[in-house]
Scaffold this motif. Structure first.
Motif, PDB file in Angstrom:
ATOM      1  N   MET A 172       0.817  -1.200   0.000  1.00  0.00           N
ATOM      2  CA  MET A 172       0.000   0.000   0.000  1.00  0.00           C
ATOM      3  C   MET A 172       0.859   1.262   0.000  1.00  0.00           C
ATOM      4  N   LYS A 173       1.952   1.217   0.774  1.00  0.00           N
ATOM      5  CA  LYS A 173       2.856   2.367   0.824  1.00  0.00           C
ATOM      6  C   LYS A 173       3.432   2.669  -0.553  1.00  0.00           C
ATOM      7  N   GLY A 174       3.784   1.601  -1.284  1.00  0.00           N
ATOM      8  CA  GLY A 174       4.349   1.763  -2.627  1.00  0.00           C
ATOM      9  C   GLY A 174       3.371   2.471  -3.554  1.00  0.00           C
ATOM     10  N   ILE A 175       2.101   2.127  -3.457  1.00  0.00           N
ATOM     11  CA  ILE A 175       1.074   2.770  -4.283  1.00  0.00           C
ATOM     12  C   ILE A 175       0.975   4.244  -3.930  1.00  0.00           C
ATOM     13  N   LEU A 176       0.973   4.549  -2.644  1.00  0.00           N
ATOM     14  CA  LEU A 176       0.904   5.944  -2.191  1.00  0.00           C
ATOM     15  C   LEU A 176       2.093   6.749  -2.726  1.00  0.00           C
ATOM     16  N   PHE A 177       3.299   6.181  -2.629  1.00  0.00           N
ATOM     17  CA  PHE A 177       4.483   6.880  -3.125  1.00  0.00           C
ATOM     18  C   PHE A 177       4.422   7.083  -4.640  1.00  0.00           C
ATOM     19  N   ALA A 178       3.926   6.077  -5.371  1.00  0.00           N
ATOM     20  CA  ALA A 178       3.815   6.190  -6.829  1.00  0.00           C
ATOM     21  C   ALA A 178       2.827   7.294  -7.210  1.00  0.00           C
ATOM     22  N   VAL A 179       1.686   7.347  -6.525  1.00  0.00           N
ATOM     23  CA  VAL A 179       0.698   8.395  -6.802  1.00  0.00           C
ATOM     24  C   VAL A 179       1.271   9.763  -6.451  1.00  0.00           C
ATOM     25  N   LEU A 180       1.942   9.854  -5.323  1.00  0.00           N
ATOM     26  CA  LEU A 180       2.572  11.114  -4.904  1.00  0.00           C
ATOM     27  C   LEU A 180       3.590  11.578  -5.940  1.00  0.00           C
ATOM     28  N   ALA A 181       4.412  10.655  -6.418  1.00  0.00           N
ATOM     29  CA  ALA A 181       5.409  10.996  -7.445  1.00  0.00           C
ATOM     30  C   ALA A 181       4.725  11.465  -8.718  1.00  0.00           C
ATOM     31  N   GLY A 182       3.656  10.801  -9.118  1.00  0.00           N
ATOM     32  CA  GLY A 182       2.928  11.197 -10.321  1.00  0.00           C
ATOM     33  C   GLY A 182       2.362  12.603 -10.213  1.00  0.00           C
ATOM     34  N   VAL A 183       1.793  12.921  -9.061  1.00  0.00           N
ATOM     35  CA  VAL A 183       1.257  14.275  -8.844  1.00  0.00           C
ATOM     36  C   VAL A 183       2.376  15.302  -8.937  1.00  0.00           C
ATOM     37  N   PHE A 184       3.498  15.015  -8.310  1.00  0.00           N
ATOM     38  CA  PHE A 184       4.590  15.983  -8.303  1.00  0.00           C
ATOM     39  C   PHE A 184       5.295  16.089  -9.648  1.00  0.00           C
ATOM     40  N   ILE A 185       5.280  15.032 -10.456  1.00  0.00           N
ATOM     41  CA  ILE A 185       5.821  15.137 -11.817  1.00  0.00           C
ATOM     42  C   ILE A 185       4.990  16.139 -12.616  1.00  0.00           C
ATOM     43  N   ALA A 186       3.675  16.048 -12.486  1.00  0.00           N
ATOM     44  CA  ALA A 186       2.801  16.990 -13.202  1.00  0.00           C
ATOM     45  C   ALA A 186       2.999  18.417 -12.692  1.00  0.00           C
ATOM     46  N   LEU A 187       3.044  18.594 -11.376  1.00  0.00           N
ATOM     47  CA  LEU A 187       3.263  19.931 -10.804  1.00  0.00           C
ATOM     48  C   LEU A 187       4.625  20.480 -11.219  1.00  0.00           C
ATOM     49  N   HIS A 188       5.625  19.618 -11.198  1.00  0.00           N
ATOM     50  CA  HIS A 188       6.986  19.981 -11.595  1.00  0.00           C
ATOM     51  C   HIS A 188       6.985  20.553 -13.010  1.00  0.00           C
ATOM     52  N   GLY A 189       6.330  19.847 -13.907  1.00  0.00           N
ATOM     53  CA  GLY A 189       6.259  20.304 -15.296  1.00  0.00           C
ATOM     54  C   GLY A 189       5.536  21.622 -15.439  1.00  0.00           C
ATOM     55  N   ALA A 190       4.402  21.752 -14.764  1.00  0.00           N
ATOM     56  CA  ALA A 190       3.615  22.984 -14.867  1.00  0.00           C
ATOM     57  C   ALA A 190       4.374  24.178 -14.300  1.00  0.00           C
ATOM     58  N   PHE A 191       4.919  24.032 -13.109  1.00  0.00           N
ATOM     59  CA  PHE A 191       5.635  25.143 -12.463  1.00  0.00           C
ATOM     60  C   PHE A 191       6.856  25.554 -13.277  1.00  0.00           C
ATOM     61  N   ASN A 192       7.624  24.569 -13.719  1.00  0.00           N
ATOM     62  CA  ASN A 192       8.862  24.883 -14.436  1.00  0.00           C
ATOM     63  C   ASN A 192       8.591  25.506 -15.798  1.00  0.00           C
ATOM     64  N   THR A 193       7.544  25.063 -16.466  1.00  0.00           N
ATOM     65  CA  THR A 193       7.198  25.648 -17.765  1.00  0.00           C
ATOM     66  C   THR A 193       6.784  27.103 -17.587  1.00  0.00           C
ATOM     67  N   LYS A 194       6.014  27.385 -16.542  1.00  0.00           N
ATOM     68  CA  LYS A 194       5.608  28.777 -16.279  1.00  0.00           C
ATOM     69  C   LYS A 194       6.823  29.633 -15.919  1.00  0.00           C
ATOM     70  N   MET A 195       7.750  29.098 -15.123  1.00  0.00           N
ATOM     71  CA  MET A 195       8.952  29.849 -14.796  1.00  0.00           C
ATOM     72  C   MET A 195       9.761  30.111 -16.056  1.00  0.00           C
ATOM     73  N   GLY A 196       9.816  29.117 -16.935  1.00  0.00           N
ATOM     74  CA  GLY A 196      10.568  29.246 -18.180  1.00  0.00           C
ATOM     75  C   GLY A 196      10.015  30.326 -19.099  1.00  0.00           C
ATOM     76  N   GLU A 197       8.740  30.682 -18.925  1.00  0.00           N
ATOM     77  CA  GLU A 197       8.162  31.775 -19.710  1.00  0.00           C
ATOM     78  C   GLU A 197       8.689  33.131 -19.253  1.00  0.00           C
ATOM     79  N   SER A 198       9.108  33.208 -17.994  1.00  0.00           N
ATOM     80  CA  SER A 198       9.627  34.466 -17.450  1.00  0.00           C
ATOM     81  C   SER A 198      11.139  34.593 -17.619  1.00  0.00           C
ATOM     82  N   VAL A 199      11.824  33.493 -17.447  1.00  0.00           N
ATOM     83  CA  VAL A 199      13.281  33.459 -17.643  1.00  0.00           C
ATOM     84  C   VAL A 199      13.549  32.368 -18.668  1.00  0.00           C
ATOM     85  N   SER A 200      14.769  32.217 -19.101  1.00  0.00           N
ATOM     86  CA  SER A 200      15.060  31.202 -20.120  1.00  0.00           C
ATOM     87  C   SER A 200      14.942  29.791 -19.546  1.00  0.00           C
TER      88      SER A 200
END
Length: 143
Positions: A1-29
């Motif tokens: 069960m812990k493994g599933i929780l960690f996998a879901v957590l990682a998936g959420v943060f991969i999406a957030l990581h992409g969104a945040f970094n792409t928006k930052m990249g619009e302001s700086v290179s």
């Protein structure tokens, strides 16, 4: 069960990581973003390491790590700009869909071939069928 929780957590943060970094990249290179993200990650990793390390014996074992595995961190220098460019060009949903399919296909090959010292796993027809269905899903997603 812990493994599933960690996998879901990682998936959420991969999406957030992409969104945040792409928006930052619009302001700086893109490369400014890569440097900032990795620097902040490094600082936080050092702080966390200082609190959670178990013993000094762990550091002694560092010399036993095969040198090729020290390159693992450099993959982030490819992942981050590629993900940012992909999100910019394709949008968040399609980009993450393709990223996950590519990640699963790569993991499938690593498991099937026992690459990088991992345990070789038997691949069944149902696994191949699942991959085919995922690829079909990407095609449907595009329609």
């Amino acid at each position: 069960m812990k493994g599933i929780l960690f996998a879901v957590l990682a998936g959420v943060f991969i999406a957030l990581h992409g969104a945040f970094n792409t928006k930052m990249g619009e302001s700086v290179s893109m490369w400014h973003t890569v440097v900032i993200v990795h620097f902040i990650g490094f600082v936080l990793a050092v702080i966390i390491f200082l609190f959670v390390r178990k013993s000094s014996g762990e550091s002694a074992r560092f010399s036993k790590v095969p040198p090729v595995y020290l390159l693992g961190g450099t993959f982030g220098l490819i992942v981050l700009p590629a993900q940012m460019a992909s999100i910019e060009m394709l949008g968040m949903s399609l980009s993450i869909t393709l990223l996950l399919v590519a990640q699963i296909v790569c993991a499938f090959l690593i498991d099937a071939l026992g690459l990088f010292g991992t345990e070789k796993r038997t691949i069944h027809k149902k696994h191949v069928a699942g991959l085919v269905m995922m690829l079909a899903g990407v095609v449907l997603f595009q329609l």
